[in-house]
Design a protein around this motif. Sequence first.
Motif, PDB file in Angstrom:
ATOM      1  N   SER A   1       0.822  -1.205   0.000  1.00 19.60           N
ATOM      2  CA  SER A   1       0.000   0.000   0.000  1.00 19.60           C
ATOM      3  C   SER A   1       0.858   1.258   0.000  1.00 19.60           C
ATOM      4  N   SER A   2       2.156   1.115  -0.254  1.00 17.78           N
ATOM      5  CA  SER A   2       3.076   2.247  -0.215  1.00 17.78           C
ATOM      6  C   SER A   2       3.931   2.295  -1.480  1.00 17.78           C
ATOM      7  N   PHE A   3       3.971   3.435  -2.118  1.00 19.80           N
ATOM      8  CA  PHE A   3       4.707   3.621  -3.365  1.00 19.80           C
ATOM      9  C   PHE A   3       6.195   3.322  -3.223  1.00 19.80           C
ATOM     10  N   ILE A   4       6.797   3.810  -2.136  1.00 21.18           N
ATOM     11  CA  ILE A   4       8.253   3.702  -2.004  1.00 21.18           C
ATOM     12  C   ILE A   4       8.726   2.253  -1.907  1.00 21.18           C
ATOM     13  N   HIS A   5       7.839   1.330  -1.543  1.00 19.94           N
ATOM     14  CA  HIS A   5       8.241  -0.072  -1.447  1.00 19.94           C
ATOM     15  C   HIS A   5       8.516  -0.690  -2.815  1.00 19.94           C
ATOM     16  N   VAL A   6       7.883  -0.170  -3.857  1.00 20.00           N
ATOM     17  CA  VAL A   6       8.099  -0.721  -5.199  1.00 20.00           C
ATOM     18  C   VAL A   6       9.532  -0.470  -5.647  1.00 20.00           C
ATOM     19  N   LYS A   7      10.045   0.697  -5.372  1.00 24.20           N
ATOM     20  CA  LYS A   7      11.427   1.014  -5.737  1.00 24.20           C
ATOM     21  C   LYS A   7      12.407   0.101  -5.013  1.00 24.20           C
ATOM     22  N   LYS A   8      12.015  -0.355  -3.829  1.00 26.38           N
ATOM     23  CA  LYS A   8      12.901  -1.213  -3.044  1.00 26.38           C
ATOM     24  C   LYS A   8      12.799  -2.675  -3.407  1.00 26.38           C
ATOM     25  N   GLY A   9      11.774  -3.053  -4.214  1.00 28.88           N
ATOM     26  CA  GLY A   9      11.716  -4.428  -4.675  1.00 28.88           C
ATOM     27  C   GLY A   9      10.370  -5.117  -4.589  1.00 28.88           C
ATOM     28  N   VAL A  10       9.346  -4.443  -4.037  1.00 33.38           N
ATOM     29  CA  VAL A  10       8.007  -5.031  -3.995  1.00 33.38           C
ATOM     30  C   VAL A  10       7.444  -5.098  -5.416  1.00 33.38           C
ATOM     31  N   LEU A  11       6.612  -6.085  -5.708  1.00 36.73           N
ATOM     32  CA  LEU A  11       6.095  -6.280  -7.060  1.00 36.73           C
ATOM     33  C   LEU A  11       5.276  -5.083  -7.542  1.00 36.73           C
ATOM     34  N   PHE A  12       4.269  -4.675  -6.768  1.00 35.35           N
ATOM     35  CA  PHE A  12       3.463  -3.519  -7.168  1.00 35.35           C
ATOM     36  C   PHE A  12       2.859  -2.853  -5.941  1.00 35.35           C
ATOM     37  N   ALA A  13       2.400  -1.639  -6.133  1.00 35.59           N
ATOM     38  CA  ALA A  13       1.745  -0.890  -5.061  1.00 35.59           C
ATOM     39  C   ALA A  13       0.730   0.059  -5.661  1.00 35.59           C
ATOM     40  N   LEU A  14      -0.265   0.405  -4.878  1.00 37.03           N
ATOM     41  CA  LEU A  14      -1.199   1.467  -5.221  1.00 37.03           C
ATOM     42  C   LEU A  14      -0.876   2.682  -4.359  1.00 37.03           C
ATOM     43  N   TYR A  15      -1.015   3.867  -4.939  1.00 38.94           N
ATOM     44  CA  TYR A  15      -0.697   5.095  -4.207  1.00 38.94           C
ATOM     45  C   TYR A  15      -1.660   6.194  -4.640  1.00 38.94           C
ATOM     46  N   PRO A  16      -1.782   7.270  -3.850  1.00 34.68           N
ATOM     47  CA  PRO A  16      -2.842   8.256  -4.093  1.00 34.68           C
ATOM     48  C   PRO A  16      -2.689   9.017  -5.403  1.00 34.68           C
ATOM     49  N   ASN A  17      -3.826   9.244  -6.055  1.00 35.35           N
ATOM     50  CA  ASN A  17      -3.929  10.220  -7.134  1.00 35.35           C
ATOM     51  C   ASN A  17      -4.467  11.481  -6.482  1.00 35.35           C
ATOM     52  N   ASN A  18      -3.605  12.436  -6.233  1.00 38.21           N
ATOM     53  CA  ASN A  18      -3.956  13.592  -5.406  1.00 38.21           C
ATOM     54  C   ASN A  18      -5.096  14.418  -5.975  1.00 38.21           C
ATOM     55  N   VAL A  19      -5.095  14.666  -7.271  1.00 35.99           N
ATOM     56  CA  VAL A  19      -6.140  15.495  -7.871  1.00 35.99           C
ATOM     57  C   VAL A  19      -7.494  14.816  -7.745  1.00 35.99           C
ATOM     58  N   GLU A  20      -7.549  13.514  -8.067  1.00 35.38           N
ATOM     59  CA  GLU A  20      -8.813  12.793  -7.967  1.00 35.38           C
ATOM     60  C   GLU A  20      -9.285  12.706  -6.517  1.00 35.38           C
ATOM     61  N   MET A  21      -8.353  12.573  -5.575  1.00 34.92           N
ATOM     62  CA  MET A  21      -8.721  12.556  -4.171  1.00 34.92           C
ATOM     63  C   MET A  21      -9.341  13.892  -3.777  1.00 34.92           C
ATOM     64  N   GLY A  22      -8.805  14.986  -4.303  1.00 36.68           N
ATOM     65  CA  GLY A  22      -9.372  16.299  -4.029  1.00 36.68           C
ATOM     66  C   GLY A  22     -10.806  16.411  -4.520  1.00 36.68           C
ATOM     67  N   ARG A  23     -11.076  15.860  -5.696  1.00 32.10           N
ATOM     68  CA  ARG A  23     -12.449  15.887  -6.222  1.00 32.10           C
ATOM     69  C   ARG A  23     -13.400  15.110  -5.307  1.00 32.10           C
ATOM     70  N   THR A  24     -12.941  13.962  -4.816  1.00 29.29           N
ATOM     71  CA  THR A  24     -13.775  13.168  -3.918  1.00 29.29           C
ATOM     72  C   THR A  24     -14.063  13.918  -2.627  1.00 29.29           C
ATOM     73  N   LEU A  25     -13.059  14.576  -2.067  1.00 30.71           N
ATOM     74  CA  LEU A  25     -13.252  15.349  -0.845  1.00 30.71           C
ATOM     75  C   LEU A  25     -14.263  16.472  -1.067  1.00 30.71           C
ATOM     76  N   ALA A  26     -14.152  17.156  -2.197  1.00 25.99           N
ATOM     77  CA  ALA A  26     -15.085  18.248  -2.497  1.00 25.99           C
ATOM     78  C   ALA A  26     -16.502  17.731  -2.645  1.00 25.99           C
ATOM     79  N   ASN A  27     -16.689  16.633  -3.379  1.00 24.50           N
ATOM     80  CA  ASN A  27     -18.027  16.087  -3.578  1.00 24.50           C
ATOM     81  C   ASN A  27     -18.634  15.615  -2.268  1.00 24.50           C
TER      82      ASN A  27
END
Length: 367
Positions: A289-315
Amino acid sequence: MIRRPQLSVALVRLWLIACAWSVSIEASAGPDRPRQGGADKSLAPHAAWDTPLLRPVRYESALISLADATEPKRVDASATASIAVVYPDLGEPYRSVFIQIIEGIEDAAGAPVRQYAVGSNTDPSDLRAQLRRNGVKVAITLGRQGLKAMSGLDKDIAVVAGGVLSVPEAESRNLLAVSLTPDPALLFSRLKNLLPGMRRVIVIYNPQQNEWLIRLAREAARVHGLELVTYEARDLSSAARTYEAAFATIDGKRDAIWLPQDSTTVDESAVLPMILKESWNRNVPVFSSSFIHVKKGVLFALYPNNVEMGRTLANSAFGILSGDSRRRGVLPLREVNTAVNVRTASHIGLNIGYQQQRSFDYIFPEP
């Protein structure tokens, strides 16, 4: 009846329109390989690298039910004036993250919103007076510091919190929060998409931090045909011992390890290096669940899309203004980007082709 010369002209015009439309669609799909953000943003632990707004919808979108989907609302000026954003007054790289979130908020609002930068020395009574003078009814807080600044304010000002990992249960009863933690349903969906043969997901967590997330994960695992095997660990030593025991019996062809955002069980200095070493030696897929772990060797991760998160907060804020006060508590993040480590994928025998790579927003090692 159209004469032949006129018909030829009409056909040419239609052809030109079709070509223009094709170019428009191709351009909206973005470049041939996934974009990556600027170097300054890579320093932020929860920064999002925004993707083109017109990129093709990825498969995760289908997981959002019609009941949960919220279309952007265009509201009148009086409603927008009733909303404010309270965020920490921090320098880079965090400032860029907040700017992106606020960009999404204002895009959903269709107009600028009032902004209040707060610091450790901010007087809550002064903030309260400013909000009252400006007629604020809903405050969107960003980060732990932004939420803390609102904790002592009047109950007649509703709070929508973003940019936090979790909120204590006592506080969550009085607000709506969108966590930085990706929804387990999206993580498990991506896992099954990459590795259809996976049958079990193993997770070690501290219940004081992530009990709420594990409750969601159990249901998500059932929906995706996975067995979720959970172990509790309340300190570093017990977390390390539990990982050692799990790796001793794990089967990399059917089992995967999920690393939640948990400071106890996914300690960066002591636990994570051991997890990466064992997973590499045993060919066990690990996702995070952390972006920085992928650079260290984890297969994949999901991380926030800040703009889309802002839209969700506003709605969410506009929903409260319109009288919808039913939703309270902490929601997992569904506005996400995806990062993948193709070197790790190749090591465990997973070939991620060129076309499939285009579905990822960030690739390690960098092309």
